[in-house]
Design an enzyme around this catalytic site. Structure first.
Site, mmCIF file in Angstrom:
data_model
loop_
_atom_site.group_PDB
_atom_site.id
_atom_site.type_symbol
_atom_site.label_atom_id
_atom_site.label_comp_id
_atom_site.label_asym_id
_atom_site.label_seq_id
_atom_site.Cartn_x
_atom_site.Cartn_y
_atom_site.Cartn_z
ATOM 1 N N SER A 151 0.937 -1.334 -0.190
ATOM 2 C CA SER A 151 0.002 0.110 -0.069
ATOM 3 C C SER A 151 0.690 1.341 -0.035
ATOM 4 O O SER A 151 0.404 2.398 -0.370
ATOM 5 C CB SER A 151 -0.982 -0.021 1.325
ATOM 6 O OG SER A 151 -0.243 0.186 2.308
ATOM 7 N N HIS A 152 2.016 1.083 0.267
ATOM 8 C CA HIS A 152 3.157 2.239 0.548
ATOM 9 C C HIS A 152 4.424 2.101 -0.326
ATOM 10 O O HIS A 152 5.401 2.877 -0.228
ATOM 11 C CB HIS A 152 3.405 2.804 1.784
ATOM 12 C CG HIS A 152 2.156 3.451 2.478
ATOM 13 N ND1 HIS A 152 0.893 2.436 3.171
ATOM 14 C CD2 HIS A 152 1.718 4.515 2.662
ATOM 15 C CE1 HIS A 152 0.262 3.313 3.499
ATOM 16 N NE2 HIS A 152 0.330 4.669 3.222
ATOM 17 N N ASP A 179 -4.894 0.114 1.173
ATOM 18 C CA ASP A 179 -4.951 -1.425 1.302
ATOM 19 C C ASP A 179 -6.143 -1.466 0.562
ATOM 20 O O ASP A 179 -6.614 -2.551 -0.061
ATOM 21 C CB ASP A 179 -4.935 -2.169 2.595
ATOM 22 C CG ASP A 179 -3.609 -2.898 2.727
ATOM 23 O OD1 ASP A 179 -3.465 -3.833 1.726
ATOM 24 O OD2 ASP A 179 -2.817 -2.859 3.717
ATOM 25 N N LEU A 207 7.493 -10.748 16.660
ATOM 26 C CA LEU A 207 7.698 -9.150 16.899
ATOM 27 C C LEU A 207 7.185 -8.588 15.632
ATOM 28 O O LEU A 207 7.251 -9.196 14.518
ATOM 29 C CB LEU A 207 9.223 -8.789 17.194
ATOM 30 C CG LEU A 207 10.032 -9.456 18.475
ATOM 31 C CD1 LEU A 207 11.151 -9.170 18.391
ATOM 32 C CD2 LEU A 207 9.189 -9.182 19.613
ATOM 33 N N GLN A 210 8.558 -8.129 12.076
ATOM 34 C CA GLN A 210 9.473 -9.379 11.643
ATOM 35 C C GLN A 210 9.336 -9.699 10.118
ATOM 36 O O GLN A 210 10.170 -10.181 9.509
ATOM 37 C CB GLN A 210 9.138 -10.689 12.695
ATOM 38 C CG GLN A 210 10.143 -11.699 12.303
ATOM 39 C CD GLN A 210 9.738 -12.775 13.535
ATOM 40 O OE1 GLN A 210 9.448 -12.423 14.502
ATOM 41 N NE2 GLN A 210 9.454 -14.073 13.019
ATOM 42 N N HIS A 216 -13.414 1.097 20.423
ATOM 43 C CA HIS A 216 -13.239 2.613 21.112
ATOM 44 C C HIS A 216 -11.681 2.738 21.316
ATOM 45 O O HIS A 216 -11.275 4.073 21.395
ATOM 46 C CB HIS A 216 -14.147 2.758 22.389
ATOM 47 C CG HIS A 216 -13.675 1.401 23.269
ATOM 48 N ND1 HIS A 216 -13.982 0.308 23.238
ATOM 49 C CD2 HIS A 216 -12.714 1.554 24.566
ATOM 50 C CE1 HIS A 216 -13.436 -0.594 24.298
ATOM 51 N NE2 HIS A 216 -12.893 0.241 25.226
ATOM 52 N N LYS A 217 -10.919 1.783 21.535
ATOM 53 C CA LYS A 217 -9.466 1.969 21.915
ATOM 54 C C LYS A 217 -8.865 2.483 20.822
ATOM 55 O O LYS A 217 -7.803 3.647 20.896
ATOM 56 C CB LYS A 217 -8.773 0.801 22.290
ATOM 57 C CG LYS A 217 -9.455 0.121 23.565
ATOM 58 C CD LYS A 217 -8.966 -1.093 23.909
ATOM 59 C CE LYS A 217 -9.727 -2.036 25.199
ATOM 60 N NZ LYS A 217 -9.093 -3.205 25.365
HETATM 61 P P1 NDP Z 1 -0.688 -3.462 9.344
HETATM 62 O O1 NDP Z 1 -1.848 -3.683 10.147
HETATM 63 O O2 NDP Z 1 -0.397 -4.202 8.143
HETATM 64 O O3 NDP Z 1 0.449 -3.731 10.258
HETATM 65 C C1 NDP Z 1 0.645 -3.060 11.385
HETATM 66 C C2 NDP Z 1 1.925 -3.479 12.481
HETATM 67 O O4 NDP Z 1 1.419 -4.663 13.171
HETATM 68 C C3 NDP Z 1 3.108 -3.705 11.705
HETATM 69 O O5 NDP Z 1 4.040 -3.174 12.297
HETATM 70 C C4 NDP Z 1 3.155 -5.015 11.428
HETATM 71 O O6 NDP Z 1 4.371 -5.832 11.358
HETATM 72 C C5 NDP Z 1 2.394 -5.632 12.611
HETATM 73 N N1 NDP Z 1 1.912 -6.820 12.698
HETATM 74 C C6 NDP Z 1 0.892 -7.463 12.012
HETATM 75 N N2 NDP Z 1 0.708 -8.511 12.074
HETATM 76 C C7 NDP Z 1 1.227 -8.920 13.404
HETATM 77 C C8 NDP Z 1 1.350 -10.003 14.013
HETATM 78 N N3 NDP Z 1 0.723 -11.296 13.672
HETATM 79 N N4 NDP Z 1 2.432 -10.106 15.288
HETATM 80 C C9 NDP Z 1 3.063 -8.928 15.485
HETATM 81 N N5 NDP Z 1 2.737 -7.964 14.706
HETATM 82 C C10 NDP Z 1 2.082 -7.882 13.752
HETATM 83 O O7 NDP Z 1 -0.495 -2.000 8.857
HETATM 84 P P2 NDP Z 1 -1.678 -0.777 8.506
HETATM 85 O O8 NDP Z 1 -2.423 -1.244 7.508
HETATM 86 O O9 NDP Z 1 -2.190 -0.481 9.999
HETATM 87 O O10 NDP Z 1 -0.529 0.197 8.179
HETATM 88 C C11 NDP Z 1 0.376 -0.035 6.963
HETATM 89 C C12 NDP Z 1 1.209 1.450 6.674
HETATM 90 O O11 NDP Z 1 0.299 2.493 6.274
HETATM 91 C C13 NDP Z 1 1.854 1.911 7.824
HETATM 92 O O12 NDP Z 1 3.292 1.905 7.541
HETATM 93 C C14 NDP Z 1 1.462 3.298 7.840
HETATM 94 O O13 NDP Z 1 2.455 4.029 8.309
HETATM 95 C C15 NDP Z 1 0.932 3.411 6.590
HETATM 96 N N6 NDP Z 1 -0.068 4.683 6.800
HETATM 97 C C16 NDP Z 1 0.234 5.796 6.510
HETATM 98 C C17 NDP Z 1 -0.632 6.757 6.712
HETATM 99 C C18 NDP Z 1 -0.209 8.225 6.486
HETATM 100 O O14 NDP Z 1 -1.016 9.177 6.698
HETATM 101 N N7 NDP Z 1 0.932 8.598 5.994
HETATM 102 C C19 NDP Z 1 -1.974 6.603 7.123
HETATM 103 C C20 NDP Z 1 -2.104 5.299 7.473
HETATM 104 C C21 NDP Z 1 -1.174 4.204 7.471
HETATM 105 P P3 NDP Z 1 4.652 -6.350 9.797
HETATM 106 O O15 NDP Z 1 4.678 -5.058 8.983
HETATM 107 O O16 NDP Z 1 6.058 -6.948 10.013
HETATM 108 O O17 NDP Z 1 3.666 -7.080 9.507
HETATM 109 O O1 PYC Z 2 -3.073 4.456 3.454
HETATM 110 O O2 PYC Z 2 -4.415 5.293 4.944
HETATM 111 C C1 PYC Z 2 -3.569 5.405 4.156
HETATM 112 C C2 PYC Z 2 -2.790 6.574 3.813
HETATM 113 C C3 PYC Z 2 -3.203 7.996 4.145
HETATM 114 C C4 PYC Z 2 -2.108 8.802 3.689
HETATM 115 C C5 PYC Z 2 -1.329 8.074 3.430
HETATM 116 N N1 PYC Z 2 -1.536 6.652 3.266
#
Ligand code: NDP
Ligand code: PYC
EC number: 1.5.1.49
Length: 336
Positions: free
Chosen positions: A47-48, A188, A305, A308, A229-230
């Site tokens: 996604s990024h 995503d 972790l 990972q 809510h969290k």
């Molecule tokens: P994910 O839900 O894919 O992952 C969130 C975190 O949880 C990661 O560090 C991931 O590690 C970890 N994780 C996932 N599954 C497990 C597991 N089973 N056990 C332990 N840790 C786990 O990410 P999101 O969809 O929430 O976000 C994706 C990206 O989008 C982020 O990098 C975020 O910065 C970016 N984003 C940017 C925004 C912006 O405004 N610029 C806005 C929203 C999101 P791992 O990667 O190793 O799976």
């Molecule tokens: O994937 O939610 C997202 C996002 C917003 C801004 C950058 N990425």
């Protein structure tokens, strides 16, 4: 014909740089953005990764972004640095401010960098990892566009508001997590919509407030917070700390600023750095060992972790390159 094309990381970086500079971004912005997009693709954060080039170019074409803006720094106090991105992308601002943030954290124990008036599209883990690489603990957060309903609500108030943290681990990868406070990053859902794939029903509600598995309907409706809510409370905290407190836009205001053109969100970012040497003094080694015992405890029963998966993907990509969907790559190449 395979649906995927393999590129080396150098090819991804070079393609990204060419696309960005072809669309008017300065050399410094093009380099900073190409690097972070390459890191995203390398770590299989689809996604990024290169997908974001489409949004970067579309946003520049909309005319609100200054593609050649040069960030400026202001020392607000011994522990607070302000970086004004002057309506350019955030990443050059981050890299310009990082050495000063690190210096302030080393002298004060803890320091904050606020990046203001920036267009922001990137994942935050490259930033907190860069802080951890200097031996500091990093924490970063920002609002985005109001796409996410608060728990119990139906109308979007929050952005997808990421929260990222990194703890340095001597001789190894840092402990890093980075997540949207929505159930999933919006990127995503966009990728599911592109591929015509259904989404889990807890990610979003449609325009009538009903849970949906249709990615297009989710994009027209409201995303859900993670953990009810969290996640909602954390999202609100990020609006306050990285919006109201730093004197920049909340996600609702960023959406209004966009005026419906669909560009990258424009707002601020809060980045914190803590120096464990200052906090721990003589107890520095013991503090790091305590952290290692915690990580071993987490992994003892087979839990992994956070990050990972990403670090494993990184190792694979460094050796074998990355696979990019053919259709996406062709769309990106057409931008040249
Ligand atoms: P994910 O839900 O894919 O992952 C969130 C975190 O949880 C990661 O560090 C991931 O590690 C970890 N994780 C996932 N599954 C497990 C597991 N089973 N056990 C332990 N840790 C786990 O990410 P999101 O969809 O929430 O976000 C994706 C990206 O989008 C982020 O990098 C975020 O910065 C970016 N984003 C940017 C925004 C912006 O405004 N610029 C806005 C929203 C999101 P791992 O990667 O190793 O799976
Ligand atoms: O994937 O939610 C997202 C996002 C917003 C801004 C950058 N990425």
């Amino acid at each position: 014909m395979s649906e995927y094309i393999t590129l080396s990381l150098d090819e991804v970086r070079s393609l990204s740089y060419q696309v960005l500079s072809r669309h008017g971004l300065s050399e410094a912005h093009s380099r900073a953005i190409a690097e972070v997009i390459t890191q995203g693709q390398r770590d299989e954060c689809h996604s990024h990764g290169v997908y974001r080039l489409l949004g970067c170019v579309r946003s520049v074409r909309e005319g609100k972004i200054d593609p050649r803006a040069e960030p400026s720094l202001r020392h607000v106090s011994p522990g607070v640095l302000e970086v004004d991105a002057h309506y350019g992308y955030s990443l050059l601002g981050f890299h310009t401010g990082l050495p000063v943030l690190a210096e302030k954290a080393r002298s004060q124990g803890v320091a904050a960098m606020v990046i203001k008036r920036c267009f922001h599209f990137s994942a935050l883990w490259p930033e907190v990892e860069a802080i951890a690489a200097t031996g500091l603990v990093g924490l970063a957060m920002n609002p985005s566009h109001s796409w996410v309903a608060p728990a119990g609500g139906r109308h979007p108030v929050f952005g997808t508001n990421p929260l990222a943290f990194a703890w340095p681990r001597p001789g190894g990868d840092p402990f890093v997590f980075d997540f949207a406070t929505s159930a999933i990053a919006r990127g995503d859902i966009e990728l599911h919509a592109r591929q015509g794939k259904p989404i889990p029903s807890h990610w979003a509600i449609d325009a009538d407030g009903e849970p949906t598995t249709d990615a297009q309907a989710a994009l027209r409706g409201a995303m859900q917070t993670f953990g009810g809510h969290k996640g909602s409370a954390l999202a609100a905290m990020i609006e306050l700390l990285a919006g109201a407190l730093i004197g920049d836009l909340t996600s609702v205001e960023s959406m209004a600023f966009d005026e419906g053109v669909g560009a990258t969100p424009c707002h601020g970012e809060l980045v914190l750095a803590f120096d464990p040497q200052v906090f721990l003094g003589q107890g520095y080694q013991a503090g790091l060992e305590r952290a290692e015992a915690l990580f071993a405890g987490i992994a003892r029963d087979g839990a992994r972790l956070p990050s990972q998966r990403r670090f494993e993907a990184r190792a694979r990509s460094l050796e074998h390159g990355v696979q990019i969907p053919r259709e996406l790559l062709e769309e990106i190449r057409r931008l040249l």
